[in-house]
Scaffold this motif. Structure first.
Motif, PDB file in Angstrom:
ATOM      1  N   GLY A 113     -44.140  -7.826 -58.052  1.00 31.16           N
ATOM      2  CA  GLY A 113     -43.883  -7.152 -56.789  1.00 31.16           C
ATOM      3  C   GLY A 113     -44.650  -5.848 -56.668  1.00 31.16           C
ATOM      4  O   GLY A 113     -44.454  -5.085 -55.726  1.00 31.16           O
ATOM      5  N   ILE A 114     -45.503  -5.600 -57.646  1.00 32.52           N
ATOM      6  CA  ILE A 114     -46.334  -4.404 -57.585  1.00 32.52           C
ATOM      7  C   ILE A 114     -47.654  -4.783 -56.933  1.00 32.52           C
ATOM      8  O   ILE A 114     -48.318  -5.729 -57.376  1.00 32.52           O
ATOM      9  CB  ILE A 114     -46.592  -3.849 -59.010  1.00 32.52           C
ATOM     10  N   VAL A 115     -48.009  -4.073 -55.873  1.00 26.85           N
ATOM     11  CA  VAL A 115     -49.239  -4.408 -55.162  1.00 26.85           C
ATOM     12  C   VAL A 115     -50.421  -4.281 -56.136  1.00 26.85           C
ATOM     13  O   VAL A 115     -50.559  -3.257 -56.814  1.00 26.85           O
ATOM     14  CB  VAL A 115     -49.427  -3.490 -53.934  1.00 26.85           C
ATOM     15  N   GLU A 148     -56.290  -2.743 -51.402  1.00 29.89           N
ATOM     16  CA  GLU A 148     -56.298  -1.278 -51.284  1.00 29.89           C
ATOM     17  C   GLU A 148     -56.176  -0.626 -52.652  1.00 29.89           C
ATOM     18  O   GLU A 148     -56.376   0.575 -52.798  1.00 29.89           O
ATOM     19  CB  GLU A 148     -55.119  -0.829 -50.405  1.00 29.89           C
ATOM     20  N   GLU A 149     -55.784  -1.419 -53.648  1.00 29.27           N
ATOM     21  CA  GLU A 149     -55.559  -0.885 -54.987  1.00 29.27           C
ATOM     22  C   GLU A 149     -56.844  -0.900 -55.812  1.00 29.27           C
ATOM     23  O   GLU A 149     -57.622  -1.858 -55.757  1.00 29.27           O
ATOM     24  CB  GLU A 149     -54.508  -1.724 -55.724  1.00 29.27           C
ATOM     25  N   THR A 176     -48.960  -4.765 -42.559  1.00 27.39           N
ATOM     26  CA  THR A 176     -48.980  -3.354 -42.932  1.00 27.39           C
ATOM     27  C   THR A 176     -47.640  -2.706 -42.651  1.00 27.39           C
ATOM     28  O   THR A 176     -46.885  -3.159 -41.825  1.00 27.39           O
ATOM     29  CB  THR A 176     -50.041  -2.613 -42.097  1.00 27.39           C
ATOM     30  N   LEU A 177     -47.380  -1.653 -43.366  1.00 25.35           N
ATOM     31  CA  LEU A 177     -46.131  -0.935 -43.134  1.00 25.35           C
ATOM     32  C   LEU A 177     -46.232  -0.074 -41.879  1.00 25.35           C
ATOM     33  O   LEU A 177     -47.309   0.231 -41.408  1.00 25.35           O
ATOM     34  CB  LEU A 177     -45.827  -0.048 -44.337  1.00 25.35           C
ATOM     35  N   TRP A 178     -45.077   0.319 -41.407  1.00 25.83           N
ATOM     36  CA  TRP A 178     -45.049   1.177 -40.233  1.00 25.83           C
ATOM     37  C   TRP A 178     -45.513   2.590 -40.547  1.00 25.83           C
ATOM     38  O   TRP A 178     -45.209   3.129 -41.588  1.00 25.83           O
ATOM     39  CB  TRP A 178     -43.639   1.271 -39.698  1.00 25.83           C
ATOM     40  N   THR A 179     -46.174   3.170 -39.624  1.00 25.75           N
ATOM     41  CA  THR A 179     -46.491   4.588 -39.719  1.00 25.75           C
ATOM     42  C   THR A 179     -45.387   5.342 -38.970  1.00 25.75           C
ATOM     43  O   THR A 179     -44.649   4.741 -38.194  1.00 25.75           O
ATOM     44  CB  THR A 179     -47.828   4.901 -39.041  1.00 25.75           C
ATOM     45  N   PRO A 180     -45.290   6.633 -39.207  1.00 25.16           N
ATOM     46  CA  PRO A 180     -44.217   7.368 -38.509  1.00 25.16           C
ATOM     47  C   PRO A 180     -44.373   7.327 -36.998  1.00 25.16           C
ATOM     48  O   PRO A 180     -43.401   7.388 -36.261  1.00 25.16           O
ATOM     49  CB  PRO A 180     -44.357   8.793 -39.036  1.00 25.16           C
ATOM     50  N   SER A 181     -45.597   7.184 -36.551  1.00 24.51           N
ATOM     51  CA  SER A 181     -45.789   7.167 -35.103  1.00 24.51           C
ATOM     52  C   SER A 181     -45.479   5.788 -34.516  1.00 24.51           C
ATOM     53  O   SER A 181     -45.625   5.564 -33.330  1.00 24.51           O
ATOM     54  CB  SER A 181     -47.214   7.605 -34.769  1.00 24.51           C
ATOM     55  N   SER A 185     -50.987   1.326 -39.387  1.00 20.66           N
ATOM     56  CA  SER A 185     -52.090   2.136 -39.897  1.00 20.66           C
ATOM     57  C   SER A 185     -53.237   1.247 -40.345  1.00 20.66           C
ATOM     58  O   SER A 185     -53.051   0.110 -40.748  1.00 20.66           O
ATOM     59  CB  SER A 185     -51.594   2.988 -41.063  1.00 20.66           C
ATOM     60  N   GLU A 187     -55.939   0.277 -42.992  1.00 20.73           N
ATOM     61  CA  GLU A 187     -55.900   0.460 -44.440  1.00 20.73           C
ATOM     62  C   GLU A 187     -57.240   0.216 -45.121  1.00 20.73           C
ATOM     63  O   GLU A 187     -57.410   0.563 -46.276  1.00 20.73           O
ATOM     64  CB  GLU A 187     -54.866  -0.487 -45.059  1.00 20.73           C
ATOM     65  N   GLN A 248     -39.634  -4.779 -44.334  1.00 23.43           N
ATOM     66  CA  GLN A 248     -39.224  -5.422 -45.573  1.00 23.43           C
ATOM     67  C   GLN A 248     -37.853  -6.060 -45.411  1.00 23.43           C
ATOM     68  O   GLN A 248     -37.354  -6.698 -46.307  1.00 23.43           O
ATOM     69  CB  GLN A 248     -39.201  -4.381 -46.685  1.00 23.43           C
ATOM     70  N   TRP A 249     -37.253  -5.860 -44.279  1.00 24.63           N
ATOM     71  CA  TRP A 249     -35.997  -6.519 -43.966  1.00 24.63           C
ATOM     72  C   TRP A 249     -36.266  -7.349 -42.719  1.00 24.63           C
ATOM     73  O   TRP A 249     -35.946  -6.948 -41.604  1.00 24.63           O
ATOM     74  CB  TRP A 249     -34.892  -5.495 -43.704  1.00 24.63           C
TER      75      TRP A 249
ATOM     76  N   LYS B  43     -41.539  11.052 -38.001  1.00 17.13           N
ATOM     77  CA  LYS B  43     -42.360  10.921 -36.797  1.00 17.13           C
ATOM     78  C   LYS B  43     -42.585  12.300 -36.169  1.00 17.13           C
ATOM     79  O   LYS B  43     -43.689  12.637 -35.752  1.00 17.13           O
ATOM     80  CB  LYS B  43     -41.643   9.986 -35.819  1.00 17.13           C
ATOM     81  N   GLU B  55     -51.507   9.355 -43.759  1.00 21.18           N
ATOM     82  CA  GLU B  55     -50.914   8.126 -44.286  1.00 21.18           C
ATOM     83  C   GLU B  55     -51.967   7.320 -45.020  1.00 21.18           C
ATOM     84  O   GLU B  55     -52.876   6.783 -44.396  1.00 21.18           O
ATOM     85  CB  GLU B  55     -50.320   7.322 -43.149  1.00 21.18           C
ATOM     86  N   THR B  58     -52.355   1.677 -49.706  1.00 17.59           N
ATOM     87  CA  THR B  58     -51.590   1.462 -50.935  1.00 17.59           C
ATOM     88  C   THR B  58     -52.535   1.643 -52.116  1.00 17.59           C
ATOM     89  O   THR B  58     -53.064   0.699 -52.675  1.00 17.59           O
ATOM     90  CB  THR B  58     -50.982   0.038 -50.938  1.00 17.59           C
ATOM     91  N   SER B  59     -52.791   2.887 -52.447  1.00 14.40           N
ATOM     92  CA  SER B  59     -53.789   3.239 -53.464  1.00 14.40           C
ATOM     93  C   SER B  59     -53.245   4.418 -54.252  1.00 14.40           C
ATOM     94  O   SER B  59     -53.747   5.536 -54.156  1.00 14.40           O
ATOM     95  CB  SER B  59     -55.116   3.641 -52.796  1.00 14.40           C
ATOM     96  N   GLN B 128     -38.914  -4.250 -61.406  1.00 19.13           N
ATOM     97  CA  GLN B 128     -40.056  -3.451 -60.958  1.00 19.13           C
ATOM     98  C   GLN B 128     -39.742  -2.391 -59.905  1.00 19.13           C
ATOM     99  O   GLN B 128     -40.632  -1.628 -59.525  1.00 19.13           O
ATOM    100  CB  GLN B 128     -41.164  -4.371 -60.426  1.00 19.13           C
ATOM    101  N   HIS B 129     -38.527  -2.339 -59.411  1.00 17.20           N
ATOM    102  CA  HIS B 129     -38.217  -1.338 -58.379  1.00 17.20           C
ATOM    103  C   HIS B 129     -36.977  -0.523 -58.726  1.00 17.20           C
ATOM    104  O   HIS B 129     -36.296  -0.018 -57.835  1.00 17.20           O
ATOM    105  CB  HIS B 129     -38.045  -2.007 -57.011  1.00 17.20           C
TER     106      HIS B 129
END
Lengths: 334, 322
Positions: A113-115, A148-149, A176-181, A185, A187, A248-249, B43, B55, B58-59, B128-129
């Motif tokens: 589960g680690i990217v 990205e890793e 992709t995950l959400w950005t605050p806005s 984003s 990547e 993720q949900w 936000k 932002e 994932t790096s 892992q978490h």
């Protein structure tokens, strides 16, 4: 080109994966398990083809988005579901949960589960294949986020340098995950993800995740390439974002997939129309099969059978006890 | 002084906000997503400081390195690395670069970068978490290691980190994100100061992060049995406030050290070692450690619960030395 029997078989596998993920979301919503989890809705065709074309002796590494790979490789939906629900009868006795389902007897190595975990462990699997010299291959399945890793570059470079029999499969779902806005984003600095392996001299092919024929020919080519000793091969599978897979949900935004939409018997809602009409791989193959003689009734029969299988699986998982708590101390070492 | 009630996660973001107002060189590299149920606040922070909230992909290695390098060059980045285990991907940048640059430059360089992760056994996190990172990072001289247990401590310690000349690794327990508490706005809390969260005379319970709450609960139960327990929140592992810990055991003569990380090489072991070295003369009974057995964390609920230390384990430990 795939023959008709294969198409039906793949459709069944894909529908099983879809019904499994839908059931999982429903179980989560009713509090039957906790923690976050990831579904592979929209990526079923890749799982069905890729897992079918690998030989028994081949290895596979996958990620937190692994449910489809497990089921398509032949893991019983009963023990997969029991595992995600943390039950004793689970395929990994409750230690793994959704993130780390694994079935070494079917070729799977550790599910990370680690990217960046699966892509790099896959290099290890391919190294072992090459050392054995038995023409076996390893397939590493990972998302676009893995690229990205930093370890992903190291993995591409090493696999190419050592000509390892590794099929890199990037399932580009753009999850992709959400950005605050609230926007998504960006990547990657490259617009074509295949540019990255290409830099390392790796053969690449980008393929749509919706087309069984195209997936079949691409995966066949890649696996043969690796078996022949020509080094790694990189496949980018482009799948459309399922409207509900942002978080993720996951939320069942499109509801339970209604095959009647593929048969013209159910109106397609305006919301998420593109998903239903174009991007859903299950509905797409269902539309093709519906045109075969008695196709529509056969589709619905398969759905009834799979739905029944899932009911049995849910019953099985929910009736399995939780593991004895003291078992937490087991398996720290082999 | 303004006091405001807020959640732990809000306190972290409020501290960030206030530090960004106070100092133009402070910026955030991270997905505020991982800072807990505070999307709205995150936000707002992005809207308020569009160029100072960055932002990243994932790096983790690059993100941590950007933080270290930028800090050496005069910036003050707060780098959020998400779940604790993700910081393993950035370990070289944290322990080989940020932590030692002052030392290996003969005191000429500084890297005042702040790393933040969410740590701990969080419920179905599986191996892992669910990592507790503090034992790993505590063994890194040159790195400040901070574990707030309350909203107020989170606010004050983040404010301190962002004015401190050294690199800091801050850990927030997942289960604390929604805990509410009064926060003294504008007040920094200095590093290297343990906090006596409850005073007592019969036994000292030294705790770290979420275990502070388990210790307070245990102390409450002990009180009903006529046992007066003192609860000391370590807060800052590096620098470590040895004096406050020693003063407490000088008073009580008995001590339990509670931490969620596995016992071998864990934080409770490290603290117990300090107490044995310097405080043996005060002790009327052996030091007892309460921690997690030396196993990874399983996904399944009942197995996970079995491993996590809680008030009951503390009560049993107290009973064994009283």
């Amino acid at each position: 080109m795939l023959d008709l029997d294969s198409k039906w078989r793949y459709f069944s596998n894909m529908l099983l994966v879809r019904r499994f993920e839908e059931e999982l979301i429903a179980l989560y919503k009713t509090g039957k398990f906790s923690g976050h989890f990831h579904v592979c809705i929209g990526q079923e065709a890749t799982a069905a083809i890729a897992m079918d074309l690998l030989a028994q002796r081949d290895h596979i590494t996958t990620t937190h988005r692994n449910h489809g790979h497990m089921l398509a490789r032949g893991v019983s939906e009963k023990i997969a579901l029991a595992e995600i629900l943390g039950r004793e009868a689970g395929m990994n006795s409750g230690y793994a949960g959704s993130f780390h389902l694994t079935a070494p007897e079917l070729g799977f190595l550790s599910t990370s589960g680690i990217v960046g975990g699966a892509i790099s462990l896959g290099v290890g699997g391919a190294y072992a294949c090459k050392q054995r010299g038995d023409q076996s291959v390893t397939m590493a399945l990972f998302g676009d986020g893995a690229l990205e890793e930093g370890v992903s570059f190291e993995s591409l470079n090493l696999a190419s340098l050592w000509k390892l029999p590794l099929v890199f499969v990037c399932e580009n779902n753009d999850a992709t995950l959400w950005t605050p806005s609230g926007t998504l984003s960006k990547e990657h600095a490259v617009s074509d993800l295949c540019d990255l392996p290409r830099l390392c001299g790796i053969a690449t092919k980008s393929v749509a995740g919706l087309d069984l024929n195209e997936l079949n020919s691409t995966f066949t080519l890649a696996i043969e390439h690796c078996r022949s000793g020509a080094g790694p091969f990189f496949i980018e599978v482009k799948t459309a974002r399922w409207p509900g897979n942002r978080t993720q949900w996951p939320e069942p935004v499109t509801g339970r997939t209604d095959l009647n939409m593929a048969l013209g018997r159910q109106t397609i809602p305006d919301e998420d129309r593109e998903w239903f009409e174009v991007n859903d791989p299950v509905l797409k193959i269902a539309r093709q099969l519906a045109n075969e003689p008695a196709g529509d009734s056969k589709l619905l029969e398969i759905d009834i059978a799979i739905t029944r299988r899932m009911e049995v699986a849910v019953e099985f998982a929910l009736s399995s006890p939780y593991p004895n708590a003291r078992k937490a101390l087991d398996h720290v070492f082999a | 002084m303004t006091i405001q009630k807020m959640s732990y996660a809000e306190a972290v973001l409020t501290a960030l906000n206030d530090s960004m107002i106070a100092d133009d060189s402070v910026s955030l590299i991270g997905r505020p997503f991982s800072l807990g149920p505070t999307r709205v606040l995150a936000k707002k922070l992005k809207e308020k400081f569009p160029t100072r909230v960055c932002e990243p992909p994932t790096s983790e290695a690059a993100n941590a390195a950007v933080g270290a390098g930028a800090a050496m060059a005069g910036a003050r980045p707060f780098v959020d690395l998400g779940t604790g285990a993700f910081s393993f991907l950035a370990f070289s940048q944290i322990v080989n670069e940020a932590a030692v640059c002052n030392y290996m430059s003969g005191g000429k360089l500084r890297a005042p970068v702040v790393y933040h992760v969410n740590h701990g056994v969080r419920g179905a996190g599986a191996p892992q978490h669910s990592h507790d990172m503090h034992a790993y990072v505590w063994n890194t001289p040159g790195l400040q290691v901070i574990l707030p247990a309350t909203p107020n401590d989170a606010y004050g310690l983040v404010r301190s980190a962002l004015t401190n000349p050294n690199p800091t690794f801050i850990m927030s327990h997942f289960k604390q994100a929604t805990m509410m508490g009064d926060v003294e706005l504008g007040v920094s809390i200095p590093f290297g100061k343990a906090d006596v969260k409850r005073t007592g005379t019969d036994v000292t319970i030294i705790a770290v992060s979420l275990m502070v709450h388990a210790a307070l609960e245990a102390a409450e139960q002990l009180a009903t049995r006529g046992i007066s327990a003192e609860v000391v929140d370590v807060r800052s592992l590096s620098p470590l406030d040895e004096d406050t810990l020693l003063q407490s055991i000088e008073k009580t003569g008995r001590v339990i050290v509670v931490d969620e990380s596995p016992l071998h090489g864990g934080v409770s072991s490290g603290i117990a070692g300090v107490l044995a070295d310097r405080g043996f003369k005060y002790l009327k009974a052996p030091i007892r450690r309460v921690g997690r057995p030396n196993t990874p964390v399983p996904a399944s609920g009942p197995m996970e619960e079995y491993l996590v230390p809680g008030p009951q384990h503390i009560l049993e430990a107290v009973a064994s030395i009283l």
